[in-house]
Design an enzyme around this catalytic site. Sequence first.
Site, short mmCIF file in Angstrom:
data_model
loop_
_atom_site.label_atom_id
_atom_site.label_comp_id
_atom_site.label_asym_id
_atom_site.label_seq_id
_atom_site.Cartn_x
_atom_site.Cartn_y
_atom_site.Cartn_z
N LYS A 1 5.83 3.80 17.03
CA LYS A 1 5.72 2.79 15.75
C LYS A 1 6.93 2.89 14.84
CE LYS A 1 2.51 0.24 12.72
NZ LYS A 1 1.22 0.16 12.40
N ASN B 1 0.80 -1.26 -0.06
CA ASN B 1 0.07 -0.11 0.00
C ASN B 1 0.75 1.14 0.03
OD1 ASN B 1 -0.54 1.83 2.50
ND2 ASN B 1 0.07 0.04 3.22
N SER C 1 5.80 5.20 8.48
CA SER C 1 5.12 5.03 7.28
C SER C 1 6.32 5.24 5.90
CB SER C 1 3.91 5.79 7.03
OG SER C 1 3.40 5.55 5.67
N PHE D 1 -1.68 8.47 4.19
CA PHE D 1 -2.31 8.93 5.37
C PHE D 1 -3.51 9.71 4.88
CE2 PHE D 1 1.68 9.74 8.29
CZ PHE D 1 1.86 8.66 8.56
N ASN E 1 6.12 -1.45 11.30
CA ASN E 1 5.31 -1.25 10.23
C ASN E 1 5.55 -1.81 8.98
OD1 ASN E 1 3.65 0.84 8.61
ND2 ASN E 1 4.38 2.57 9.99
N ASN F 1 5.12 5.97 3.07
CA ASN F 1 4.46 6.49 1.91
C ASN F 1 4.15 7.91 1.98
OD1 ASN F 1 3.90 4.10 1.07
ND2 ASN F 1 2.52 3.70 2.44
N THR F 2 4.79 8.62 3.15
CA THR F 2 5.02 10.28 3.14
C THR F 2 6.21 10.69 2.97
OG1 THR F 2 2.76 10.42 4.68
CG2 THR F 2 4.53 12.15 4.62
#
Length: 347
Positions: free
Chosen positions: A221, A116, A183, A120, A250, A185-186
């Site tokens: 996390k 994925n 994450s 966010f 994560n 993805n940012t």
Amino acid sequence: MYRIIKPIFFKFDPEKIHHFVVKRLKWAHDSLPLGKTIIRSSFDVNVHGLEREVFGIRFKNPVGLAAGFDKNGEYVEALSSLGFGFIEVGTVTPLPQPGNDKPRMFRLREDEAIINRMGFNNKGVDTMAERLRLLKQKEPGIVVGGNIGKNKNTPNEEAVSDYIKCFDRLFDVVDYFVVNVSSPNTPGLRALQEKEPLMHILNTLQGRNRKNEISRPILLKIAPDLSDEQLDDIIDIVKETGIAGIIATNTTIERHNLVSDQTVAAEAGGLSGKPVRKRSTEVIRYLHSRSGGAFPIIGVGGIHSAEDAIEKMNAGASLVQLYTGFIYEGPGLIKRICKALLKGKDL
């Protein structure tokens, strides 16, 4: 039953079918006559012997839902009725944001994994706070964790302000907090895992925590891609800041030994599911052993069976969380884990 339904679900786009299923679950739970009773009687595990107290919170069982599944806190009550001992919502940011462009979620069926790059996507902390306020009035016994992050357009130098806004807004409506700096993805977010910026964020939040009449446990996390030296830094950071514990781990950016279609496997984003199980457990074991069990760990990553959950607990996890395993195995996985723990197969 889920084994019959899953092939149908998997014919559809992962993100679209996710929203379809959780909306139907909520409708059945809230609107059908006896819907809530039927769902709870079918799935909920509410028996003595599974309860445990971790960082000052009493959990009815140690199996939780990981962040990312219910980003806006819209389905907490219905999901709790499936048997989860706690629900973690988010990641939420101060302002609403759409996330990354679609498609942004991909199944790797042969690997029983998901990639994925959601980014966010959420409706903002104000919307979540109001929804959780109403939930707490209705169902105060549900343990809810708030996973907080920064908006994509907030520079890293100003990131602490975003975490403060989310922390302050959710303080009265969640039971614990999770600081998400892991994450993939940012853009640039993982740079906040470095010791100096991370200490600044956590010390600032702890300072606000201590000014309140009550305090909330703050967890961090972390990514599975950290080196041993970075994990040593994490241990030092937990001890120096006094936060309550760690969530490990994560999603990963690694793509080792995948057997699914390589075009899909090469998609950008975080990989979750079975391929991350071993590394996640290694991180848990390292942190627990190296720290001498100095702080609680929530284990997440590749839990697709009761044996996987027990492996995490034997490595040092006090609690576990599901996400991808929940999608591949269905809600029956929660009960299977709890039954195994009741039989004394855990620590």
